[in-house]
Design a protein around this motif. Structure first.
Motif, PDB file in Angstrom:
ATOM      1  N   GLU A  84      -4.285  -5.588   0.017  1.00  0.00           N
ATOM      2  CA  GLU A  84      -5.497  -5.394  -0.807  1.00  0.00           C
ATOM      3  C   GLU A  84      -6.522  -6.492  -0.506  1.00  0.00           C
ATOM      4  OE1 GLU A  84      -2.378  -5.255  -2.031  1.00  0.00           O
ATOM      5  OE2 GLU A  84      -2.280  -3.093  -2.457  1.00  0.00           O
ATOM      6  N   THR A 117       2.621   2.576   5.778  1.00  0.00           N
ATOM      7  CA  THR A 117       1.988   2.527   4.455  1.00  0.00           C
ATOM      8  C   THR A 117       0.805   1.566   4.473  1.00  0.00           C
ATOM      9  OG1 THR A 117       4.122   2.977   3.488  1.00  0.00           O
ATOM     10  CG2 THR A 117       2.447   2.166   1.990  1.00  0.00           C
ATOM     11  N   LYS A 118       1.016   0.409   5.072  1.00  0.00           N
ATOM     12  CA  LYS A 118      -0.081  -0.563   5.153  1.00  0.00           C
ATOM     13  C   LYS A 118      -1.212  -0.018   6.025  1.00  0.00           C
ATOM     14  CE  LYS A 118       2.653  -4.697   4.372  1.00  0.00           C
ATOM     15  NZ  LYS A 118       3.558  -5.629   5.012  1.00  0.00           N
ATOM     16  N   LYS A 122      -3.103   2.535   4.035  1.00  0.00           N
ATOM     17  CA  LYS A 122      -3.926   1.887   3.001  1.00  0.00           C
ATOM     18  C   LYS A 122      -5.200   1.332   3.625  1.00  0.00           C
ATOM     19  CE  LYS A 122      -0.926   0.428  -0.760  1.00  0.00           C
ATOM     20  NZ  LYS A 122      -0.188  -0.644  -1.378  1.00  0.00           N
ATOM     21  N   GLY A 141      -8.865   2.527   2.878  1.00  0.00           N
ATOM     22  CA  GLY A 141      -9.603   1.562   2.064  1.00  0.00           C
ATOM     23  C   GLY A 141     -10.770   0.896   2.773  1.00  0.00           C
TER      24      GLY A 141
END
Ligand code: NAD
Length: 469
Positions: free
Chosen positions: A385, A408-409, A412, A416
């Motif tokens: 994040e 997954t990263k 993201k 994002g």
């Protein structure tokens, strides 16, 4: 300048100089206000011919132009290297891409179609209809210094493919290959009214063209600052804006750090960082930051810089003195913002040394603005994040790279990060000429790649049939 199939001699000349040693490369006639009117008259006549020319014929001209560039590839490469200061090998790569861009434009001409339209959605209807894509008219192509041939092809190719005529305003520092391209187009069979090249300062010639109501479409590649000026002044015209960036790479701890360092050697320092998708920011996961810095420093230390025309030179000069001073300012500012200078940070004549900065605060110029120089700033992150927030913390959004095996990263980040392109396990400097290319936020409006650009160079024309009683 080049008008109606000829290089035009003028009293006032633009002297093109080699950014490496200031030697004269060529001199070209400088366009004036009167030439703007002449170019518009020519383009109007050119449009009448091109819009009525079969698409197949336009496609053949573009393909043939690609063949001519291919036959003269070393002449083009030498001209590009000398006028822009990019290395001869970088210039040869650009020429090969330009040949492909012309081929893709030729295909785009053949594949451009419309669609049928349904009229029975609200109830029965005897109407049938469809739309075709028709050319807009006069297209103004304004291009930057850093890819003087291929980025010109990205505008002129799709414009002609769609049946428009073109006025080209190349960067004042790199007009030589632009005129060679116009000559290749006319030699390939393009009517001489279909393309002209006006050479001269952006503020006078570029803006003079931007304001002319006869122009229907502006396709601009250059800085955000000039893009904003054009957007303000252009009036009711279609615009495509391919603007600047300060591209970031996110490196997670599971990535092969040696491979990533090799990629950054290329992506951060090619063309002395004067690439819109040059890597300017690297976000490294904290646990592996020290190891990564060792790998990166080893790579960047070995970059061979010098005379761009020599075969083994990896990095050439900056385009001009202002670009060097800007790079110096960015380094001073980074150090004043807690950054540690690991390598470079200074000039050697016309070259700015390959530079690495570490742990720069996020409000420094090198993080917020576009350096357009061989400067890479490396900062650390702890969570996915945090990395996404940092990547997004600028006004730009062209392309970003992410290195990890963790799906997954990667996902993201892909979802994002706010940018026109997200490259997983590839650097953001990657571009092939058929992909949709363009930015979000201050990096621009619209997409290039001939298949996409031709849509921005044409509009839908609806035709409906009904039955008389
Ligand atoms: P620039 O903005 O200084 O100039 C670009 C072009 O605009 C030149 O032809 C120039 O003569 C013209 N121009 C300048 N002032 C003008 C005005 N007032 N009105 C009309 N035209 C004007 O850019 P540059 O220094 O040649 O190129 C570097 C910039 O281009 C960087 O910001 C880089 O990121 C960007 N760029 C973007 C892409 C992309 O595809 N997004 C590709 C290459 C370069």
């Amino acid at each position: 300048m080049y008008l109606l199939g000829e290089r035009i001699k003028k009293k006032k000349r633009v002297i093109v100089k080699n950014p490496y040693d200031n030697s004269v490369v060529d001199t070209l006639g400088q366009s004036d206000e009167e030439d703007i009117t002449k170019a518009i008259q020519a383009a109007k006549a050119g449009f009448e011919i091109l819009k009525n020319m079969p698409a197949g014929e336009r496609a053949k001209i573009l393909e043939q132009c690609g063949h001519i560039i291919q036959e003269r590839k070393e002449d083009f490469a030498q001209a590009i290297s000398k006028e822009s200061g990019k290395t001869i090998n970088e210039a040869r790569g650009e020429v090969a891409r330009a040949v492909n861009t012309m081929k893709l434009s030729s295909l785009a001409a053949l594949e451009l179609t419309g669609k049928t339209v349904r009229f029975d959605l609200a109830g029965p209807s005897k109407k049938i209809g469809f739309y075709q894509r028709v050319p807009l008219g006069l297209v103004l192509a304004i291009t930057p210094f850093n890819f003087p041939l291929n980025l010109s092809c990205h505008k002129i190719g799709p414009a002609i493919a769609g049946g428009n005529s073109v006025i080209h305003k190349p960067a004042t520092k790199t007009p030589v290959s632009a005129v060679m391209l116009a000559e290749a187009l006319v030699a390939a069979g393009l009517p001489k009214q279909g393309i002209s090249v006006l050479v001269g300062p952006g503020g006078a010639i570029g803006m003079g063209l931007v304001r002319r109501h006869e122009i229907r479409k502006i396709s601009f590649t250059g800085s955000l600052e000039v893009g904003r000026l054009i957007t303000k002044e252009c009036g009711m015209k279609r615009i495509t804006m391919e603007l600047g960036a300060n591209s970031a790479v996110v490196v997670f701890k599971d990535a092969p750090l040696d491979l990533v360092a090799k990629k950054i050697r290329k992506g951060g320092y090619t063309l002395a960082g004067q690439v819109c998708i040059s890597i300017q920011r690297v976000y490294i996961e904290e646990d592996v930051a020290d190891e990564f810095m060792r790998e990166l420093s080893l790579e960047v230390k070995n970059i061979k810089y010098g005379n761009p025309i020599l075969e083994d030179t990896e990095m050439g000069p900056m385009i001009d003195e202002a670009a060097i001073q800007k790079a110096e300012k960015f380094c001073e500012d980074a150090i004043a913002h807690k950054g540690i200078l690991i390598l470079g940070g200074r000039r050697d004549n016309t070259i700015f040394l390959p530079t690495i900065l570490l742990d720069v605060s996020e409000d420094a110029l090198v993080i917020k603005e576009e350096a357009f120089a061989p400067i890479v700033a490396v900062n650390r992150f702890k969570t996915v994040e945090e990395a996404i927030t940092k990547v997004n913390g600028t006004k730009y959004g062209l392309q970003a790279g992410v290195f990890t095996n963790d799906i997954t990263k990667a996902l993201k980040c892909a979802q994002g990060i706010d940018a026109g392109g997200i490259l997983i396990n590839e650097f953001p400097t990657f571009r092939v000429d058929n992909m949709p290319y363009g930015g979000t936020k201050g990096s621009g409006l619209g997409r290039e790649g001939p298949e996409f650009a031709i849509k921005e160079m044409t509009e839908e024309k609806l035709i409906v049939f009904d039955q008389l009683p």
